[in-house]
Motif scaffolding. Structure first.
Motif, PDB file in Angstrom:
ATOM      1  N   ARG A 125       0.830  -1.055   0.075  1.00 27.23           N
ATOM      2  CA  ARG A 125      -0.181   0.019  -0.054  1.00 27.23           C
ATOM      3  C   ARG A 125       0.773   1.329  -0.006  1.00 27.23           C
ATOM      4  N   TRP A 126       1.897   1.230  -0.454  1.00 27.98           N
ATOM      5  CA  TRP A 126       3.025   2.280  -0.992  1.00 27.98           C
ATOM      6  C   TRP A 126       2.736   2.631  -2.085  1.00 27.98           C
ATOM      7  N   ARG A 127       2.062   3.789  -2.507  1.00 28.40           N
ATOM      8  CA  ARG A 127       2.098   4.194  -3.945  1.00 28.40           C
ATOM      9  C   ARG A 127       2.927   5.081  -4.276  1.00 28.40           C
ATOM     10  N   ASP A 159       0.304   5.595   6.217  1.00 29.06           N
ATOM     11  CA  ASP A 159       0.617   6.358   7.405  1.00 29.06           C
ATOM     12  C   ASP A 159       0.730   7.805   6.932  1.00 29.06           C
ATOM     13  N   GLY A 160       0.238   8.078   5.714  1.00 31.31           N
ATOM     14  CA  GLY A 160       0.374   9.392   5.119  1.00 31.31           C
ATOM     15  C   GLY A 160       1.346   9.685   4.085  1.00 31.31           C
TER      16      GLY A 160
END
Length: 396
Positions: free
Chosen positions: A129-131, A158-159
């Motif tokens: 989930r790191w785009r 986490d933003g």
């Protein structure tokens, strides 16, 4: 310790990450989706064709224009190396009659689980989930600082997060199967060769009479387009024709090249005429074709769909039935894509010439190949090549 970043958690990205970790780098993999290797898992649903067991010169021919560029990478990690790699991850393999190599379990999940475990044991930080959204760094030029590093920006659970690694390997996939992560959104950051569908079905507008044949396979046929011939099978679907036989010609058919189908490729024309001349009195054409040459219902339906009005001598038509079509199916229905980063824009280590320290691998590069193990092998080979080159660059 030098820091390496890999963006993309498919086979090319994971192979690059392992190569950098083996070279002593601290490595992080950033994947936009909730899990890694989603397209690999989808490929595993049909058996996970890892590679093809054939001599390297024949293997290279499948890559056509890109063969010369990919040659050293596939020489370093070709069909034999792929098999050894999979066996090293605990997979027992078997080779089919056509030379295609599969895990005996006929799925990808055990291999992927073992691979992720090995990567974690080597210290690779796997983030999901790191785009990746953007980057900031002066490009190379006469006044640029050769030691400057690129900062990459991500959206994460986490933003917003920023990473400034020593080297980066991009392994973002092509533009097919967007729901699995290969959405091509990354292309907005580059001047690329336009994406085109590859290994994709052929769109055909059937008459209502063909509905009864939807889902029926077409076996023992030969397909020809331009100067190329494919002996692979395909299936009649609601949308057109799909399957390995069509996929092998999709690089020609997508541009509108005419398609012809030999319904009886193992019977020479003269012998076919002789067989058809022995028609029983009272036999319908369908019965005659079934008795004389064992033409199955799907092939007879195709003959009536595209061959009418039938000539008195139908033998040449059976050997070269024209198949009108509307070109390739949409790109999101393709197995892979052509287009992407031009190989001429990367150096021999797959580093972007205008962005030192950034490398690329896998399907985001402008190459294509048919199904049959060629796609996955080249993704692994380019990932390994880029990862090793990135490690050498970082250590310099």
């Amino acid at each position: 310790m030098a820091v390496g970043l890999v963006i993309g958690g498919g086979p090319a990205g994971l192979m690059a990450a392992e190569a950098m970790a083996d070279a002593g780098l601290k490595v992080m993999v950033a994947e936009a989706k909730p899990s890694l290797g989603r397209k690999l898992l989808m490929a595993g649903k049909s058996g996970l064709n890892l590679t093809k067991d054939e001599p390297l010169p024949a293997f290279l021919d499948a890559y056509r224009e890109a063969a010369s560029t990919l040659s050293p990478m596939l020489d370093a990690f070709g069909p034999d190396a792929v098999q050894a790699w999979a066996q090293g991850l605990g997979q027992d393999l078997f080779t089919g009659t056509t030379g295609r190599v599969f895990p005996k379990v006929m799925k990808a999940s055990p291999l992927l689980r073992a691979w992720q475990a090995r990567l974690r044991d080597k210290g690779v930080d796997l983030r999901t989930r790191w785009r990746w959204t953007d980057w900031s760094s002066p490009k190379s030029g006469p006044n640029s600082d050769p030691a400057s590093r690129t900062t990459l920006h991500f959206e994460t659970p986490d933003g917003p997060q920023d990473i400034t690694p020593d080297v980066t390997v991009l392994a973002l996939g092509g533009a097919s199967w967007p729901r699995l992560g290969s959405d091509g959104i990354w292309a907005r950051h580059f001047d690329i060769a336009p994406f085109r569908p590859a290994n994709v079905g052929l769109s055909i507008r059937w008459s209502d009479h063909m509905q009864a044949q939807f889902g029926q396979p077409l076996k023992s046929i030969a397909l020809s387009a331009g100067d190329e011939v494919s002996r692979g099978e395909c299936t009649i679907t609601r949308r057109g024709l799909e399957g390995a036989g069509i996929y092998a010609l999709s690089h020609i058919l997508r541009d509108g090249t005419a398609l012809h189908m030999d319904l009886v490729p193992d019977i020479p024309l003269d012998r076919l005429r002789a067989k058809l001349a022995k028609r029983r009195r009272g036999d319908s054409l369908a019965s005659h074709l079934r008795r004389a040459i064992r033409l199955d219902p799907a092939k007879r339906a195709l003959l009536m769909e595209f061959g009418r009005p039938l000539p008195d001598d139908i033998a040449p038509l059976l050997k070269a039935l024209p198949i009108p079509h509307d070109g390739a199916m949409p790109m999101e229905q393709a197995i892979s894509t052509a287009g992407g980063l031009r190989l001429s824009d990367l150096d021999e280590g797959l580093m972007l010439r205008d962005r030192p320290g950034t490398f690329a691998a896998g399907e985001m590069l402008d190459w294509e190949a048919p199904t049959g193990g060629y796609l996955l092998t080249a993704c692994l080979a380019t990932g390994l090549w880029a990862g090793r080159a990135a490690a050498r660059y970082a250590q310099r």
